[in-house]
Design a protein around this motif. Structure first.
Motif, mmCIF file in Angstrom:
data_model
loop_
_atom_site.group_PDB
_atom_site.id
_atom_site.type_symbol
_atom_site.label_atom_id
_atom_site.label_comp_id
_atom_site.label_asym_id
_atom_site.label_seq_id
_atom_site.Cartn_x
_atom_site.Cartn_y
_atom_site.Cartn_z
ATOM 1 N N VAL A 194 47.180 41.105 36.745
ATOM 2 C CA VAL A 194 47.958 40.903 37.965
ATOM 3 C C VAL A 194 47.805 39.450 38.401
ATOM 4 O O VAL A 194 46.824 38.786 38.062
ATOM 5 C CB VAL A 194 47.535 41.885 39.086
ATOM 6 N N PRO A 195 48.763 38.925 39.147
ATOM 7 C CA PRO A 195 48.689 37.523 39.567
ATOM 8 C C PRO A 195 47.421 37.215 40.362
ATOM 9 O O PRO A 195 46.883 38.081 41.060
ATOM 10 C CB PRO A 195 49.937 37.350 40.442
ATOM 11 N N GLU A 196 46.953 35.969 40.261
ATOM 12 C CA GLU A 196 45.724 35.562 40.947
ATOM 13 C C GLU A 196 45.813 35.697 42.454
ATOM 14 O O GLU A 196 44.801 35.867 43.125
ATOM 15 C CB GLU A 196 45.375 34.118 40.586
ATOM 16 N N ASP A 197 47.010 35.617 43.001
ATOM 17 C CA ASP A 197 47.161 35.701 44.457
ATOM 18 C C ASP A 197 47.271 37.146 44.957
ATOM 19 O O ASP A 197 47.604 37.378 46.121
ATOM 20 C CB ASP A 197 48.361 34.881 44.929
ATOM 21 N N THR A 198 46.938 38.121 44.125
ATOM 22 C CA THR A 198 46.971 39.528 44.533
ATOM 23 C C THR A 198 45.974 39.745 45.662
ATOM 24 O O THR A 198 44.851 39.238 45.622
ATOM 25 C CB THR A 198 46.626 40.434 43.334
ATOM 26 N N ARG A 199 46.411 40.522 46.659
ATOM 27 C CA ARG A 199 45.544 40.764 47.814
ATOM 28 C C ARG A 199 45.865 42.128 48.412
ATOM 29 O O ARG A 199 46.878 42.747 48.065
ATOM 30 C CB ARG A 199 45.722 39.661 48.838
ATOM 31 N N PRO A 200 45.001 42.616 49.331
ATOM 32 C CA PRO A 200 45.302 43.881 49.994
ATOM 33 C C PRO A 200 46.686 43.846 50.631
ATOM 34 O O PRO A 200 47.098 42.836 51.215
ATOM 35 C CB PRO A 200 44.194 43.999 51.043
ATOM 36 N N GLY A 201 47.404 44.963 50.478
ATOM 37 C CA GLY A 201 48.772 45.048 50.970
ATOM 38 C C GLY A 201 49.796 44.885 49.864
ATOM 39 O O GLY A 201 50.977 45.137 50.073
#
Length: 192
Positions: A152-159
């Motif tokens: 998954v992309p490095e900028d993946t975050r909650p939400g």
């Protein structure tokens, strides 16, 4: 007309305006939507998750040590219903059909030192993975496990919510962080 519902923090829009599906991979198609209002409903979901984990009949350790809490869609919280509604809408939009229904919904909890070797909702035409918490990168790989691996992309975050076709499985390497990776996995079936 925009659909809204009541959650603990007040009224919330089920499908926020101007959401766009970001294609993070095109072959196979893996899409992502980023929900920016997660701070309004994650705390209630964490409380419900803690309760579900304590109930051993709803939670069981799996290969790799992670826990799988089944039947997220049956949790009696409006915040779980909000995520269910959003997941169904996302899957229908991505597959361009209303002939899709939710089949399974589980929460996967992966703590420090644990992993998920491979996970796929059973007999589904598509799956969605929603990030509740964590900073550990996870990946989707072809079910043959020998082809196509997509981190998954490095900028993946909650939400963030990812959609993947049925021949892709979720995999999580051993978690090194103190922050557990918590994912809600939705599986969908096609309606006749």
């Amino acid at each position: 007309m925009t659909q809204t519902m009541q959650i603990d923090t007040g009224e919330i829009t089920v499908w926020p305006e101007n959401l766009a599906i970001d294609l993070v991979h095109t072959s196979p198609t893996i899409g992502r939507i980023r929900f920016l209002d997660q701070a309004r409903y994650h705390e209630a979901l964490f409380e419900a998750l803690a309760e579900a984990e304590e109930d051993r009949s709803r939670s069981a350790p799996r290969a790799g040590g992670h826990a799988r809490i089944e039947e997220f869609d049956a949790w009696d919280t409006p915040e779980a219903e909000l995520l269910r509604l959003r997941a169904v809408k996302f899957c229908r939009a991505l597959m361009n059909t209303d002939a899709i229904a939710l089949q399974t919904a589980d929460v996967l909890v992966v703590r420090r030192g644990q992993q998920i070797p491979a996970y796929q909702p059973e007999r589904c035409v598509a799956s969605l993975t929603y990030v509740l918490s964590g900073e550990t990168p996870f990946l989707f790989q072809h079910s043959s496990l020998g082809q196509h691996r997509f981190l998954v992309p490095e900028d993946t975050r909650p939400g963030d919510c990812f959609a993947a076709p049925n021949d892709m499985v979720l995999s999580v390497p051993p978690v090194a962080s103190q922050v557990p990776l918590m994912l809600v996995s939705f599986g969908f079936r096609r309606l006749p």
